[in-house]
Design a protein around this motif. Structure first.
Motif, short mmCIF file in Angstrom:
data_model
loop_
_atom_site.label_atom_id
_atom_site.label_comp_id
_atom_site.label_asym_id
_atom_site.label_seq_id
_atom_site.Cartn_x
_atom_site.Cartn_y
_atom_site.Cartn_z
N ALA A 41 -10.35 7.27 16.90
CA ALA A 41 -10.40 8.20 15.77
C ALA A 41 -8.99 8.57 15.33
O ALA A 41 -8.70 8.59 14.13
CB ALA A 41 -11.19 9.46 16.15
N LEU A 42 -8.12 8.83 16.29
CA LEU A 42 -6.72 9.12 15.96
C LEU A 42 -6.10 7.95 15.20
O LEU A 42 -5.42 8.15 14.18
CB LEU A 42 -5.92 9.39 17.24
CG LEU A 42 -4.41 9.55 17.06
CD1 LEU A 42 -4.10 10.84 16.31
CD2 LEU A 42 -3.72 9.53 18.41
N MET A 43 -6.37 6.75 15.65
CA MET A 43 -5.83 5.56 14.99
C MET A 43 -6.38 5.44 13.57
O MET A 43 -5.62 5.19 12.62
CB MET A 43 -6.19 4.31 15.80
CG MET A 43 -5.61 3.04 15.25
SD MET A 43 -3.85 2.90 15.48
CE MET A 43 -3.78 2.59 17.21
N GLY A 44 -7.68 5.63 13.39
CA GLY A 44 -8.28 5.52 12.06
C GLY A 44 -7.72 6.54 11.09
O GLY A 44 -7.32 6.20 9.96
N PHE A 45 -7.65 7.80 11.51
CA PHE A 45 -7.14 8.84 10.62
C PHE A 45 -5.63 8.68 10.38
O PHE A 45 -5.15 8.93 9.27
CB PHE A 45 -7.46 10.23 11.16
CG PHE A 45 -8.91 10.58 11.08
CD1 PHE A 45 -9.62 10.43 9.89
CD2 PHE A 45 -9.58 11.05 12.18
CE1 PHE A 45 -10.97 10.76 9.81
CE2 PHE A 45 -10.93 11.39 12.12
CZ PHE A 45 -11.63 11.24 10.93
N GLY A 46 -4.90 8.24 11.40
CA GLY A 46 -3.46 8.00 11.23
C GLY A 46 -3.20 6.87 10.25
O GLY A 46 -2.30 6.96 9.40
N MET A 47 -3.98 5.81 10.34
CA MET A 47 -3.83 4.69 9.42
C MET A 47 -4.20 5.12 8.00
O MET A 47 -3.55 4.71 7.03
CB MET A 47 -4.69 3.51 9.88
CG MET A 47 -4.14 2.84 11.13
SD MET A 47 -5.26 1.67 11.92
CE MET A 47 -5.55 0.48 10.65
N ALA A 48 -5.24 5.95 7.87
CA ALA A 48 -5.64 6.44 6.55
C ALA A 48 -4.52 7.27 5.92
O ALA A 48 -4.18 7.09 4.75
CB ALA A 48 -6.92 7.27 6.65
N ALA A 49 -3.93 8.15 6.71
CA ALA A 49 -2.85 8.99 6.18
C ALA A 49 -1.63 8.15 5.81
O ALA A 49 -0.96 8.42 4.80
CB ALA A 49 -2.47 10.05 7.22
N MET A 50 -1.34 7.14 6.59
CA MET A 50 -0.19 6.29 6.32
C MET A 50 -0.39 5.44 5.07
O MET A 50 0.57 5.06 4.40
CB MET A 50 0.08 5.39 7.54
CG MET A 50 1.43 4.72 7.53
SD MET A 50 1.70 3.72 9.01
CE MET A 50 2.36 4.95 10.13
N ALA A 51 -1.63 5.15 4.73
CA ALA A 51 -1.93 4.27 3.59
C ALA A 51 -2.04 4.99 2.25
O ALA A 51 -2.19 4.34 1.22
CB ALA A 51 -3.22 3.50 3.87
N VAL A 52 -1.96 6.32 2.24
CA VAL A 52 -2.06 7.06 0.98
C VAL A 52 -0.96 6.58 0.03
O VAL A 52 0.21 6.48 0.44
CB VAL A 52 -1.95 8.59 1.21
CG1 VAL A 52 -1.83 9.35 -0.10
CG2 VAL A 52 -3.15 9.09 2.01
N PRO A 53 -1.32 6.24 -1.21
CA PRO A 53 -0.31 5.72 -2.15
C PRO A 53 0.85 6.69 -2.36
O PRO A 53 0.65 7.90 -2.44
CB PRO A 53 -1.09 5.53 -3.45
CG PRO A 53 -2.51 5.45 -3.05
CD PRO A 53 -2.66 6.28 -1.81
N ALA A 54 2.05 6.17 -2.46
CA ALA A 54 3.25 6.98 -2.64
C ALA A 54 3.21 7.74 -3.96
O ALA A 54 3.82 8.81 -4.07
CB ALA A 54 4.50 6.10 -2.57
#
Length: 184
Positions: A41-54
């Protein structure tokens, strides 16, 4: 990890749904499932946050250091857990890849490439090979082997205890990791 906006939003959606399902898996009655679901879950949410468009949100520079620290701790926890089960070694690689991408973003947030080189860095290439192989292997494991069409697995089990959904969750996170590494 900011590539094309549409692809970034798809990555955010995929990783958020995967992280949410992993939280649901934390309610499982199977002890090993609960232990691994939190890290996933940490990995999924961390990847989601990292992928938010600049274009939507550009985090301050210190955020990348915080990501590296959080995922560094997750990698150490997974390494400690690998004493009991070698399947945690994949979590070590995944969390380490997140540390690597966080450091790359902290060092060079505009270009998403490690400074001092051209092309794909060796570590990025190695991680791409690992996760591409993981995705292929996970896809093969997800395909039903001799199961009759329309049959169900896990009759009577809750959503958190469905092995085919757990495998699909890991497959989707592996695909998202490949996409994020390609964008680097």
């Amino acid at each position: 990890m900011h590539g094309p906006v549409a692809a970034a939003w798809l990555l955010v959606a995929l990783c958020t749904v995967t992280g949410a399902y992993c939280l649901l898996r934390m309610r499982s009655t199977v002890g090993e499932q609960r232990r691994t679901a939190g890290g996933e879950a940490l990995m999924g949410f961390g990847m989601a946050a990292m992928a938010v468009p600049a274009a939507v949100f550009t985090p301050p520079a210190w955020v990348w250091s915080a990501y590296a620290a959080v995922f560094g701790a997750a990698a150490l926890h997974a390494l400690w857990s690998a004493r009991r089960s070698p399947r945690h070694l994949h979590h070590v690689v995944g969390a380490s890849a997140m540390v690597y991408m966080s450091v790359a973003m902290a060092v060079s947030p505009g270009s998403h490439h490690m400074p001092g080189g051209t092309g794909t860095p060796l570590v990025t290439g190695a991680l791409l090979l690992y996760f591409a192989g993981y995705v292929l292997l996970s896809g093969i494991r997800l395909a039903p082997a001799g199961a009759a069409a329309g049959s169900t697995t896990g009759g009577g089990t809750g959503w958190g205890d469905r092995p085919e959904l757990e495998r699909a969750c890991r497959l989707s996170m592996g695909m998202a990791m490949v996409a994020m590494l390609l964008i680097m």
